[in-house]
Design a protein around this motif. Structure first.
Motif, PDB file in Angstrom:
ATOM      1  N   PRO A 365       0.793  -1.180  -0.047  1.00 16.15           N
ATOM      2  CA  PRO A 365      -0.054   0.080  -0.069  1.00 16.15           C
ATOM      3  C   PRO A 365       0.738   1.232  -0.173  1.00 16.15           C
ATOM      4  O   PRO A 365       0.512   2.270  -0.518  1.00 16.15           O
ATOM      5  CB  PRO A 365      -0.870  -0.069   1.415  1.00 16.15           C
ATOM      6  CG  PRO A 365      -0.810  -1.442   1.664  1.00 16.15           C
ATOM      7  CD  PRO A 365       0.707  -2.133   1.076  1.00 16.15           C
ATOM      8  N   ASP A 366       1.821   1.284   0.737  1.00 18.65           N
ATOM      9  CA  ASP A 366       2.797   2.498   0.699  1.00 18.65           C
ATOM     10  C   ASP A 366       4.345   1.881   0.374  1.00 18.65           C
ATOM     11  O   ASP A 366       5.194   1.512   1.196  1.00 18.65           O
ATOM     12  CB  ASP A 366       2.913   2.840   2.153  1.00 18.65           C
ATOM     13  CG  ASP A 366       3.860   4.316   2.291  1.00 18.65           C
ATOM     14  OD1 ASP A 366       4.418   4.623   1.174  1.00 18.65           O
ATOM     15  OD2 ASP A 366       3.615   5.018   3.227  1.00 18.65           O
ATOM     16  N   PRO A 367       4.630   1.969  -0.866  1.00 21.25           N
ATOM     17  CA  PRO A 367       5.964   1.265  -1.539  1.00 21.25           C
ATOM     18  C   PRO A 367       7.231   2.059  -0.929  1.00 21.25           C
ATOM     19  O   PRO A 367       8.105   1.363  -0.505  1.00 21.25           O
ATOM     20  CB  PRO A 367       5.892   1.601  -2.769  1.00 21.25           C
ATOM     21  CG  PRO A 367       4.431   1.347  -3.301  1.00 21.25           C
ATOM     22  CD  PRO A 367       3.795   2.376  -2.249  1.00 21.25           C
ATOM     23  N   TRP A 372      11.696   1.130   3.101  1.00 22.63           N
ATOM     24  CA  TRP A 372      12.382   1.497   4.087  1.00 22.63           C
ATOM     25  C   TRP A 372      12.381   0.507   5.150  1.00 22.63           C
ATOM     26  O   TRP A 372      13.666   0.148   5.816  1.00 22.63           O
ATOM     27  CB  TRP A 372      11.828   2.689   4.767  1.00 22.63           C
ATOM     28  CG  TRP A 372      12.478   3.164   6.065  1.00 22.63           C
ATOM     29  CD1 TRP A 372      11.789   3.196   7.418  1.00 22.63           C
ATOM     30  CD2 TRP A 372      13.639   3.807   6.222  1.00 22.63           C
ATOM     31  NE1 TRP A 372      12.697   3.957   8.096  1.00 22.63           N
ATOM     32  CE2 TRP A 372      13.840   4.133   7.546  1.00 22.63           C
ATOM     33  CE3 TRP A 372      14.735   4.150   5.435  1.00 22.63           C
ATOM     34  CZ2 TRP A 372      15.032   4.849   8.201  1.00 22.63           C
ATOM     35  CZ3 TRP A 372      15.711   4.693   5.850  1.00 22.63           C
ATOM     36  CH2 TRP A 372      15.958   4.941   7.198  1.00 22.63           C
ATOM     37  N   VAL A 373      11.354  -0.377   5.596  1.00 29.18           N
ATOM     38  CA  VAL A 373      11.262  -1.466   6.547  1.00 29.18           C
ATOM     39  C   VAL A 373      12.025  -2.680   5.799  1.00 29.18           C
ATOM     40  O   VAL A 373      12.881  -3.126   6.571  1.00 29.18           O
ATOM     41  CB  VAL A 373       9.761  -1.961   6.553  1.00 29.18           C
ATOM     42  CG1 VAL A 373       9.851  -3.166   7.696  1.00 29.18           C
ATOM     43  CG2 VAL A 373       9.179  -0.587   7.160  1.00 29.18           C
ATOM     44  N   ASN A 374      12.018  -3.178   4.488  1.00 29.90           N
ATOM     45  CA  ASN A 374      12.624  -3.854   4.005  1.00 29.90           C
ATOM     46  C   ASN A 374      14.099  -3.763   4.280  1.00 29.90           C
ATOM     47  O   ASN A 374      14.912  -4.616   4.263  1.00 29.90           O
ATOM     48  CB  ASN A 374      12.285  -3.974   2.555  1.00 29.90           C
ATOM     49  CG  ASN A 374      12.512  -5.490   1.816  1.00 29.90           C
ATOM     50  OD1 ASN A 374      12.271  -5.960   0.905  1.00 29.90           O
ATOM     51  ND2 ASN A 374      13.687  -6.189   2.630  1.00 29.90           N
ATOM     52  N   LEU A 375      14.737  -2.386   3.853  1.00 37.77           N
ATOM     53  CA  LEU A 375      15.969  -2.153   3.757  1.00 37.77           C
ATOM     54  C   LEU A 375      16.521  -2.307   5.143  1.00 37.77           C
ATOM     55  O   LEU A 375      17.772  -2.805   5.444  1.00 37.77           O
ATOM     56  CB  LEU A 375      16.264  -0.771   3.449  1.00 37.77           C
ATOM     57  CG  LEU A 375      17.731  -0.492   3.045  1.00 37.77           C
ATOM     58  CD1 LEU A 375      18.303  -1.357   2.108  1.00 37.77           C
ATOM     59  CD2 LEU A 375      17.825   1.154   2.595  1.00 37.77           C
ATOM     60  N   ILE A 533      15.537   9.252  -0.875  1.00 38.80           N
ATOM     61  CA  ILE A 533      15.241   8.687  -2.234  1.00 38.80           C
ATOM     62  C   ILE A 533      13.793   7.983  -1.990  1.00 38.80           C
ATOM     63  O   ILE A 533      12.751   8.135  -2.767  1.00 38.80           O
ATOM     64  CB  ILE A 533      16.132   7.499  -2.714  1.00 38.80           C
ATOM     65  CG1 ILE A 533      17.590   8.287  -2.914  1.00 38.80           C
ATOM     66  CG2 ILE A 533      15.693   6.735  -3.642  1.00 38.80           C
ATOM     67  CD1 ILE A 533      18.846   7.263  -3.234  1.00 38.80           C
ATOM     68  N   PHE A 534      13.639   7.202  -1.020  1.00 38.69           N
ATOM     69  CA  PHE A 534      12.470   6.400  -0.788  1.00 38.69           C
ATOM     70  C   PHE A 534      11.283   7.207  -0.674  1.00 38.69           C
ATOM     71  O   PHE A 534      10.062   7.154  -1.329  1.00 38.69           O
ATOM     72  CB  PHE A 534      12.433   5.431   0.396  1.00 38.69           C
ATOM     73  CG  PHE A 534      13.402   4.246   0.338  1.00 38.69           C
ATOM     74  CD1 PHE A 534      13.605   3.883  -1.012  1.00 38.69           C
ATOM     75  CD2 PHE A 534      13.864   3.722   1.331  1.00 38.69           C
ATOM     76  CE1 PHE A 534      14.714   2.812  -1.174  1.00 38.69           C
ATOM     77  CE2 PHE A 534      14.688   2.512   1.351  1.00 38.69           C
ATOM     78  CZ  PHE A 534      15.081   1.965   0.143  1.00 38.69           C
TER      79      PHE A 534
END
Length: 568
Positions: A365-367, A372-375, A533-534
């Motif tokens: 829903p919020d790429p 950010w969370v994945n990184l 960037i994100f």
């Protein structure tokens, strides 16, 4: 020689041929045929290559090009095989051996004279895995042979009219042949169909009343049910009953015409949950230390051999989502609790890692927030590896790695690499600055200048070049299927080394010294750049990510032109 590669995409094989030819002293340029025939003609006029090589083509070369220049086509089939679906047929027919043929372009498809051919074995793996490994090894051997023969000038290519070449035309392998009859097909047949389409194009099927493509297939030894029924889920994959057993399917891809806002490959359970929020498939976890006699699917597995711990992981496409990173970190911490002296990270074959999971991010829903969370999740994993001081950690790369996946490997004390592997130690083509402690690990291994060149030129690096640069400590010259056993043997030798205790003690002593700047400062600085960037909607990353995931050409990054060997 000056060699121009013409390819429909700068895919794994094109990258490997590019890197290997460059290693052999050739000047290599690349032009993408997907942009149409005119850029190909323009590249030939500008570069005036000695030879044109096409590692992967979906369309025919312009007639004026192959009439005026020697053009060599890499065909993923044995001599005499013709048609656009060669590997599909090899998997479908259960071939034990297949081959790659390098032939000269002519008017008829795959009918030109043969410059080189190389056989390869066909293990029971997915088509894309086969393509990146056994077929890739054979293709590089055949290309290098053909290029050498052409350069020598005395070799006469063998015409396919020769009686020793049995010509077989194989038509396009269409979805009708891939269709699974869940009532009649046994598990072996279902697996063969799934493996023959694991990455592309997938197997078109019906689930919950919707058409969807199935991607990947693995056997299940215990769960049973009515053929076609969904039985369980496990870490994103779903289990489906066959006539005489069951299979695990890791990913699904909704049809573009389905109306699904994310019509691309993603974890199967998340696709079904988006369709039917009320669907409650039971979770069927697999133990981290899975017994050897089990025949089931798991993406993370831990084993021990004496003083060696082996933490294996294998994620579709090498992408690592937030959940996968967190589960791998938990498994890594479990491995650290075990009394081993050497810990080996890496799967048995195919991709090591390609970093964060762009498909899962694109579907979120919020790429920006998911990015950010994945990184942060992969950074947590890399930091855990960097801070390990009580044993030696080895990253064993059976297959390719890119971006954050390369930096995960560099966090280990030693990097071992199968000789057929290609590394892409950069982030630029996705519009990213990068994290995973690359500003610490990469310059420490190759030096600041080489680190700058690798990350700005953004070109693939062969295993041999990676060793020369210092990215890799040991090359493992093993066939894909033999790599795991060779790694276990080498790891056992390392664990038995009389110098290992001193190495571990020196490692711990270095960690006790205050780094300047401290390790946390590298992470903080990298994440600050990535956060900007994100969360900038105009940052190229968002368009590039979407184009990559949705396979639309409009967002393709503008190719780079390094000073030696340009990607055009």
């Amino acid at each position: 020689m000056d060699i121009l590669l013409v390819a429909s995409a700068f895919n794994s094989l094109t990258q490997r041929v590019f890197a290997e030819l460059t290693d052999h002293g050739h000047r290599v340029d690349v032009v993408l045929a997907s942009h149409g025939p005119d850029p190909v003609r323009a590249a030939v006029r500008e570069l005036r290559p000695d030879l044109v090589v096409a590692p992967m083509l979906r369309t025919a070369l312009p007639e004026d090009l192959w009439r005026d220049h020697t053009c060599l086509i890499v065909h993923p089939g044995p001599p005499g095989d013709r048609g656009p679906s060669s590997l599909d047929w090899a998997v479908a027919e259960g071939a034990e051996e297949w081959g790659v043929t390098v032939l000269q372009a002519e008017a008829a498809m795959d009918a030109g004279p043969i410059w080189a051919a190389e056989p390869f074995p066909v293990p029971p793996v997915g088509k894309s895995d086969l393509y990146r490994n056994e077929a890739s090894d054979a293709a590089v051997t055949a290309v290098l042979t053909a290029v050498r023969r052409y350069a020598e000038g005395s070799y006469k290519p063998r015409p396919q009219t020769d009686d020793t070449v049995g010509v077989v035309w194989r038509e396009v392998f269409r979805q009708e042949r891939r269709r699974i009859d869940w009532e009649r097909d046994d598990t072996a047949t279902v697996l063969r169909k799934l493996r023959g389409a694991d990455s592309q194009p997938g197997v078109l099927d019906d689930l919950l009343g919707r058409e969807v493509f199935l991607h990947g297939g693995h056997p299940e030894d215990r769960l049973r049910g009515r053929p076609g029924d969904l039985l369980a889920q496990r870490t994103g994959a779903v289990c489906r009953a066959t006539r005489d057993g069951a299979v695990w399917i890791p990913e699904l891809r909704p049809r573009k015409s389905s109306g699904d806002p994310a019509p691309f490959r993603r974890p199967a359970a998340s696709v079904l949950a988006a369709w039917e929020p009320s669907l409650r498939l039971p979770e069927d976890p697999a133990p981290l230390e899975l017994p050897d006699e089990r025949r089931t699917w798991t993406d993370i597995r831990y084993r021990e051999h004496g003083e060696v711990g082996l933490l294996g992981f294998s994620f579709p496409g090498g992408a690592m989502s937030t959940d996968q990173c967190r589960r791998l970190l938990a498994a890594y911490r479990h491995a650290l609790s075990r009394p081993t002296r050497v810990l080996v990270l890496g799967g048995a074959r195919d991709f090591f890692s390609n970093g964060i999971h762009l498909n899962v991010i694109e579907a979120a829903p919020d790429p920006a927030q998911e990015s950010w969370v994945n990184l942060n999740a992969i950074d947590d994993l890399v930091e855990a590896v960097l801070r390990t001081t009580d044993r030696l950690v080895v990253a064993a790369l059976a297959g390719n790695a890119a971006a954050g996946g390369v930096m995960l490997a560099l966090a280990a004390d030693e990097v071992w690499c199968r000789t057929g592997v290609v590394l892409n130690p950069h982030y630029r083509r996705m519009g990213l600055y990068g994290s995973e402690f690359w500003t610490y690990s990469l310059p420490r291994r190759v030096g600041p200048e080489a680190a700058r060149r690798l990350t700005t030129e953004a070109l693939p690096v062969s295993a041999a070049s990676a060793e020369r640069l210092g990215l890799v400590d040991r090359l493992v010259p093993a066939a894909p299927g033999a790599f795991p056993a060779e790694v276990r043997r080498l790891a056992a030798e390392l664990a038995a080394s009389p110098f290992l205790d001193a190495r571990i003690a020196a490692k711990a002593a270095r960690a006790d010294e205050e780094r300047e700047p401290p390790l946390a400062a590298y992470r903080e600085a990298e994440l600050a750049r990535m956060h900007t960037i994100f969360h900038d909607p105009q940052a190229p990353y968002h368009a590039l990510r979407s184009a990559f995931v949705r396979k639309t050409p409009s967002g393709s990054p503008r190719p780079l032109t390094p000073p030696a060997g340009a990607l055009r």
